[in-house]
Design a protein around this motif. Sequence first.
Motif, PDB file in Angstrom:
ATOM      1  N   TYR A 289      52.832  36.224  72.275  1.00  0.00           N
ATOM      2  CA  TYR A 289      52.074  35.155  71.623  1.00  0.00           C
ATOM      3  C   TYR A 289      52.087  33.916  72.523  1.00  0.00           C
ATOM      4  O   TYR A 289      53.106  33.556  73.084  1.00  0.00           O
ATOM      5  CB  TYR A 289      52.688  34.818  70.271  1.00  0.00           C
ATOM      6  N   GLY A 290      50.930  33.289  72.672  1.00  0.00           N
ATOM      7  CA  GLY A 290      50.803  32.130  73.553  1.00  0.00           C
ATOM      8  C   GLY A 290      50.197  32.482  74.887  1.00  0.00           C
ATOM      9  O   GLY A 290      49.760  31.598  75.630  1.00  0.00           O
ATOM     10  N   THR A 291      50.160  33.773  75.223  1.00  0.00           N
ATOM     11  CA  THR A 291      49.538  34.224  76.474  1.00  0.00           C
ATOM     12  C   THR A 291      48.266  35.013  76.187  1.00  0.00           C
ATOM     13  O   THR A 291      47.665  35.554  77.109  1.00  0.00           O
ATOM     14  CB  THR A 291      50.506  35.104  77.284  1.00  0.00           C
ATOM     15  N   GLN A 292      47.875  35.067  74.919  1.00  0.00           N
ATOM     16  CA  GLN A 292      46.786  35.941  74.506  1.00  0.00           C
ATOM     17  C   GLN A 292      45.438  35.231  74.540  1.00  0.00           C
ATOM     18  O   GLN A 292      45.351  34.012  74.719  1.00  0.00           O
ATOM     19  CB  GLN A 292      47.044  36.459  73.090  1.00  0.00           C
ATOM     20  N   GLY A 293      44.391  36.042  74.327  1.00  0.00           N
ATOM     21  CA  GLY A 293      43.067  35.492  74.142  1.00  0.00           C
ATOM     22  C   GLY A 293      42.885  35.046  72.704  1.00  0.00           C
ATOM     23  O   GLY A 293      43.841  34.911  71.944  1.00  0.00           O
ATOM     24  N   THR A 294      41.632  34.857  72.316  1.00  0.00           N
ATOM     25  CA  THR A 294      41.351  34.319  70.978  1.00  0.00           C
ATOM     26  C   THR A 294      40.624  35.300  70.071  1.00  0.00           C
ATOM     27  O   THR A 294      40.505  35.050  68.872  1.00  0.00           O
ATOM     28  CB  THR A 294      40.483  33.052  71.104  1.00  0.00           C
ATOM     29  N   ASP A 295      40.139  36.414  70.623  1.00  0.00           N
ATOM     30  CA  ASP A 295      39.291  37.316  69.842  1.00  0.00           C
ATOM     31  C   ASP A 295      40.070  38.528  69.335  1.00  0.00           C
ATOM     32  O   ASP A 295      40.657  39.276  70.121  1.00  0.00           O
ATOM     33  CB  ASP A 295      38.105  37.810  70.691  1.00  0.00           C
ATOM     34  N   GLU A 297      40.313  42.213  68.130  1.00  0.00           N
ATOM     35  CA  GLU A 297      39.556  43.454  68.326  1.00  0.00           C
ATOM     36  C   GLU A 297      39.953  44.436  67.231  1.00  0.00           C
ATOM     37  O   GLU A 297      40.881  45.224  67.389  1.00  0.00           O
ATOM     38  CB  GLU A 297      39.868  44.072  69.690  1.00  0.00           C
ATOM     39  N   TRP A 298      39.252  44.416  66.117  1.00  0.00           N
ATOM     40  CA  TRP A 298      39.625  45.270  64.997  1.00  0.00           C
ATOM     41  C   TRP A 298      39.147  46.703  65.170  1.00  0.00           C
ATOM     42  O   TRP A 298      39.692  47.624  64.571  1.00  0.00           O
ATOM     43  CB  TRP A 298      39.085  44.689  63.692  1.00  0.00           C
ATOM     44  N   THR A 299      38.111  46.932  65.944  1.00  0.00           N
ATOM     45  CA  THR A 299      37.588  48.292  66.143  1.00  0.00           C
ATOM     46  C   THR A 299      37.312  48.505  67.617  1.00  0.00           C
ATOM     47  O   THR A 299      37.230  47.545  68.392  1.00  0.00           O
ATOM     48  CB  THR A 299      36.284  48.519  65.348  1.00  0.00           C
ATOM     49  N   PRO A 300      37.112  49.751  68.044  1.00  0.00           N
ATOM     50  CA  PRO A 300      36.847  50.017  69.462  1.00  0.00           C
ATOM     51  C   PRO A 300      35.483  49.526  69.944  1.00  0.00           C
ATOM     52  O   PRO A 300      35.217  49.554  71.135  1.00  0.00           O
ATOM     53  CB  PRO A 300      36.912  51.552  69.548  1.00  0.00           C
ATOM     54  N   VAL A 301      34.619  49.094  69.031  1.00  0.00           N
ATOM     55  CA  VAL A 301      33.279  48.699  69.468  1.00  0.00           C
ATOM     56  C   VAL A 301      33.109  47.190  69.554  1.00  0.00           C
ATOM     57  O   VAL A 301      32.118  46.721  70.116  1.00  0.00           O
ATOM     58  CB  VAL A 301      32.186  49.287  68.545  1.00  0.00           C
ATOM     59  N   ASN A 302      34.051  46.403  69.001  1.00  0.00           N
ATOM     60  CA  ASN A 302      33.901  44.955  69.143  1.00  0.00           C
ATOM     61  C   ASN A 302      34.868  44.444  70.200  1.00  0.00           C
ATOM     62  O   ASN A 302      35.672  43.551  69.982  1.00  0.00           O
ATOM     63  CB  ASN A 302      34.091  44.229  67.803  1.00  0.00           C
ATOM     64  N   THR A 303      34.777  45.048  71.383  1.00  0.00           N
ATOM     65  CA  THR A 303      35.667  44.698  72.483  1.00  0.00           C
ATOM     66  C   THR A 303      35.290  43.335  73.056  1.00  0.00           C
ATOM     67  O   THR A 303      34.143  42.916  73.015  1.00  0.00           O
ATOM     68  CB  THR A 303      35.605  45.753  73.595  1.00  0.00           C
ATOM     69  N   SER A 304      36.278  42.672  73.598  1.00  0.00           N
ATOM     70  CA  SER A 304      36.073  41.328  74.127  1.00  0.00           C
ATOM     71  C   SER A 304      36.899  41.144  75.384  1.00  0.00           C
ATOM     72  O   SER A 304      38.028  41.632  75.480  1.00  0.00           O
ATOM     73  CB  SER A 304      36.488  40.283  73.086  1.00  0.00           C
ATOM     74  N   ALA A 305      36.327  40.437  76.324  1.00  0.00           N
ATOM     75  CA  ALA A 305      37.073  40.107  77.542  1.00  0.00           C
ATOM     76  C   ALA A 305      38.166  39.088  77.252  1.00  0.00           C
ATOM     77  O   ALA A 305      39.058  38.874  78.071  1.00  0.00           O
ATOM     78  CB  ALA A 305      36.110  39.569  78.591  1.00  0.00           C
ATOM     79  N   ASN A 306      38.097  38.470  76.078  1.00  0.00           N
ATOM     80  CA  ASN A 306      39.080  37.456  75.695  1.00  0.00           C
ATOM     81  C   ASN A 306      39.860  37.911  74.465  1.00  0.00           C
ATOM     82  O   ASN A 306      40.114  37.144  73.541  1.00  0.00           O
ATOM     83  CB  ASN A 306      38.377  36.121  75.414  1.00  0.00           C
ATOM     84  N   ALA A 307      40.251  39.190  74.463  1.00  0.00           N
ATOM     85  CA  ALA A 307      40.952  39.768  73.314  1.00  0.00           C
ATOM     86  C   ALA A 307      42.367  39.225  73.189  1.00  0.00           C
ATOM     87  O   ALA A 307      43.011  38.877  74.184  1.00  0.00           O
ATOM     88  CB  ALA A 307      40.987  41.280  73.445  1.00  0.00           C
ATOM     89  N   THR A 308      42.857  39.167  71.957  1.00  0.00           N
ATOM     90  CA  THR A 308      44.223  38.702  71.728  1.00  0.00           C
ATOM     91  C   THR A 308      45.245  39.663  72.328  1.00  0.00           C
ATOM     92  O   THR A 308      46.251  39.249  72.873  1.00  0.00           O
ATOM     93  CB  THR A 308      44.502  38.567  70.224  1.00  0.00           C
ATOM     94  N   THR A 410      49.504  35.318  62.320  1.00  0.00           N
ATOM     95  CA  THR A 410      48.569  36.172  61.595  1.00  0.00           C
ATOM     96  C   THR A 410      47.450  36.705  62.476  1.00  0.00           C
ATOM     97  O   THR A 410      47.148  36.158  63.534  1.00  0.00           O
ATOM     98  CB  THR A 410      47.950  35.431  60.403  1.00  0.00           C
ATOM     99  N   GLY A 411      46.827  37.793  61.989  1.00  0.00           N
ATOM    100  CA  GLY A 411      45.793  38.472  62.754  1.00  0.00           C
ATOM    101  C   GLY A 411      46.420  39.340  63.826  1.00  0.00           C
ATOM    102  O   GLY A 411      47.610  39.667  63.782  1.00  0.00           O
ATOM    103  N   LEU A 412      45.631  39.712  64.808  1.00  0.00           N
ATOM    104  CA  LEU A 412      46.119  40.554  65.911  1.00  0.00           C
ATOM    105  C   LEU A 412      46.776  39.675  66.972  1.00  0.00           C
ATOM    106  O   LEU A 412      46.354  39.635  68.130  1.00  0.00           O
ATOM    107  CB  LEU A 412      44.966  41.358  66.508  1.00  0.00           C
ATOM    108  N   HIS A 413      47.836  38.979  66.567  1.00  0.00           N
ATOM    109  CA  HIS A 413      48.458  38.004  67.459  1.00  0.00           C
ATOM    110  C   HIS A 413      49.941  38.234  67.698  1.00  0.00           C
ATOM    111  O   HIS A 413      50.514  37.592  68.581  1.00  0.00           O
ATOM    112  CB  HIS A 413      48.265  36.594  66.910  1.00  0.00           C
ATOM    113  N   CYS A 414      50.599  39.067  66.928  1.00  0.00           N
ATOM    114  CA  CYS A 414      52.031  39.268  67.147  1.00  0.00           C
ATOM    115  C   CYS A 414      52.242  39.961  68.489  1.00  0.00           C
ATOM    116  O   CYS A 414      51.600  40.969  68.792  1.00  0.00           O
ATOM    117  CB  CYS A 414      52.654  40.082  66.021  1.00  0.00           C
ATOM    118  N   GLY A 415      53.142  39.438  69.283  1.00  0.00           N
ATOM    119  CA  GLY A 415      53.334  39.964  70.637  1.00  0.00           C
ATOM    120  C   GLY A 415      54.539  40.851  70.815  1.00  0.00           C
ATOM    121  O   GLY A 415      54.872  41.221  71.945  1.00  0.00           O
ATOM    122  N   ILE A 416      55.232  41.208  69.744  1.00  0.00           N
ATOM    123  CA  ILE A 416      56.414  42.065  69.867  1.00  0.00           C
ATOM    124  C   ILE A 416      55.970  43.495  70.139  1.00  0.00           C
ATOM    125  O   ILE A 416      55.264  44.095  69.328  1.00  0.00           O
ATOM    126  CB  ILE A 416      57.259  42.020  68.577  1.00  0.00           C
TER     127      ILE A 416
END
Length: 599
Positions: A289-295, A297-308, A410-416
């Motif tokens: 956490y803190g090194t991630q992107g902002t988006d 990615e809940w499914t394989p089709v909404n991929t992002s270059a700035n994914a969490t 919260t969200g796809l942000h936990c880094g453990i």
Amino acid sequence: MKLYKFSLALMMGIGVLTSCESELDVENVNRQTATTFGQTADELEESVIAAYNHTRMEGTYARVGYNYDVCRGDEVWNSSQVWYLPYDDLNSAIDNEMNQWVWRDWYYTINVCNYILSKFTDKPDNSALSKQWQRIKGQALFLRGLSYYNLAGYYQNPTLMLNYDDYAKLETLYSANSSYDDVLKQAETDFSEAMTLLPTRDEGGQWSLGRVTCGAAAGYYARALMMHPTKDNLQKALEVLTDIINTADGGNQKYGAYKLMANYGDNFREGSAYENNAESLYEVQFLDYGTQGTDDEWTPVNTSANATQGHAIESNFGPGDFGGWADLSASPWLYNLFKAEKTKNNSLDPRLYWTIGTYETEWENFEYGNMCYGKKMAADDYVVTNNNYGGLPIAKWTNMRTGLYESVVTGLHCGINLRMMRYSDVLLRAAECENEINGPTAKAIEWINIVRRRANLNDLQVADFTSADKLFEQIANVERPKEFGCEFGRGFDLIRWGFFYNAERLQQIKEHAAVNFWTKDDYAKGNVKYTPKDPVSYNGSSKSSFDNWLAGHEFIPIYIGILNANPKLTGNSANNTSSNASYYSSNGITIHPVVDLDK
């Protein structure tokens, strides 16, 4: 190192890429296709990273693909009584769209792995491959085997797709179900070959940090064998597990050196000082956490270059008062199991601190103390998961005890990183196999004691276990719950042990999963005298996860939309509410009777 993804590699994961037909039949030489890409090892490395990335999706391990099994077990219950409830109660309807998410994402991973493996069809001799090509193939085989291991454990009889060319035509793309055993055998085949291609963690060095090794493949090979535990399979599993243990003890280094971390909690923290540690055979990589992107990615089709590139397990486990989604809680049975046995120093089992987030007097000077995120807990102020139904908060895979954050990430942000297989599992599985084959032995009990010593518990004694049934009870309902409580795998265990098809065992897991709803307001008004920590009597409980279990529903039904799209595919035992009892009897699989450990 953490594994990053590349946009081209992700594009390759979408499926077979075909170019539009042109009357002039002019080929765009600047456009990569599934045919032209992957001719070199460096190009295929990008597809390998894409395969790893798909193990971190919603339906694989980033959220529901992990939590479905957690709440399917008897250690965890659904405290929100909403999200995950059909999977906690094992009664999901066939038209529940969530049923397809795990299916979708693991087949997405298989698609990428099959693409990688298609580049080896003209390279049948593994020994002739360079080290880089061997590692590429080994990783693809492991991840495909992992996919089928999960699909069998969730859906029972999914379809085997092994040939990338089959995706090109509907008549081969749509295939029939494969049997439970055949899917597991394919996983075993993939893991077994990967064992010969991948390096040990020691040989791999920096490369192996975040990547699978032969030790991971060997561990999962044993797991797959134990999912259909015939005597022959248990013997094979024991041989492999023993080799891993002998290696760890300084033997022939066949699978690399592993050991238990001195501090149990080091398995559940983020950061390079703790992740990919000496105890970890395989873990899923997430960015801190803190090194991630902002988006997200809940499914394989909404991929992002700035994914969490994080997970949402913490969100599901975290208490509502601290920003969590308050979905899943530890069972009172698990809490009281920890409290039942003190250490040699008459202290609480330290694993309780990292498993369940309760206030305990002796935690005041232990690790980060009685902290719930940034708040100091008080003895008379119960922190519950869900304000409407209560629940003991799960501390694992959260920052409740790490001292890093003051609220739930919260969200796809936990880094453990999720440690999916630890060396302690090797030891306890080896003890289980040894007991199944040879009865209670000093060797089996010593492997258990290695795990217990880290928690500073007294050694078990051979003389205390007069039968294989009694030692199995100790492993299944004491040692494994305390070591792996609230982690992925308990639902898989209940299936392989056959607990749903023995009346005493079914009643036992009903009792384990029994809960009483609780609110602070009711407690303050004197409407209820019990606390969330108190043991629960099944007969007087609010509910149990297994109250309404029907035969066959230990698996998730195959989604009706998938069945409608594929005319060759049929439903599984959950779709048909059909019993799997004959599977155990016809294969000679032992379903151990319940044993009172106090006698």
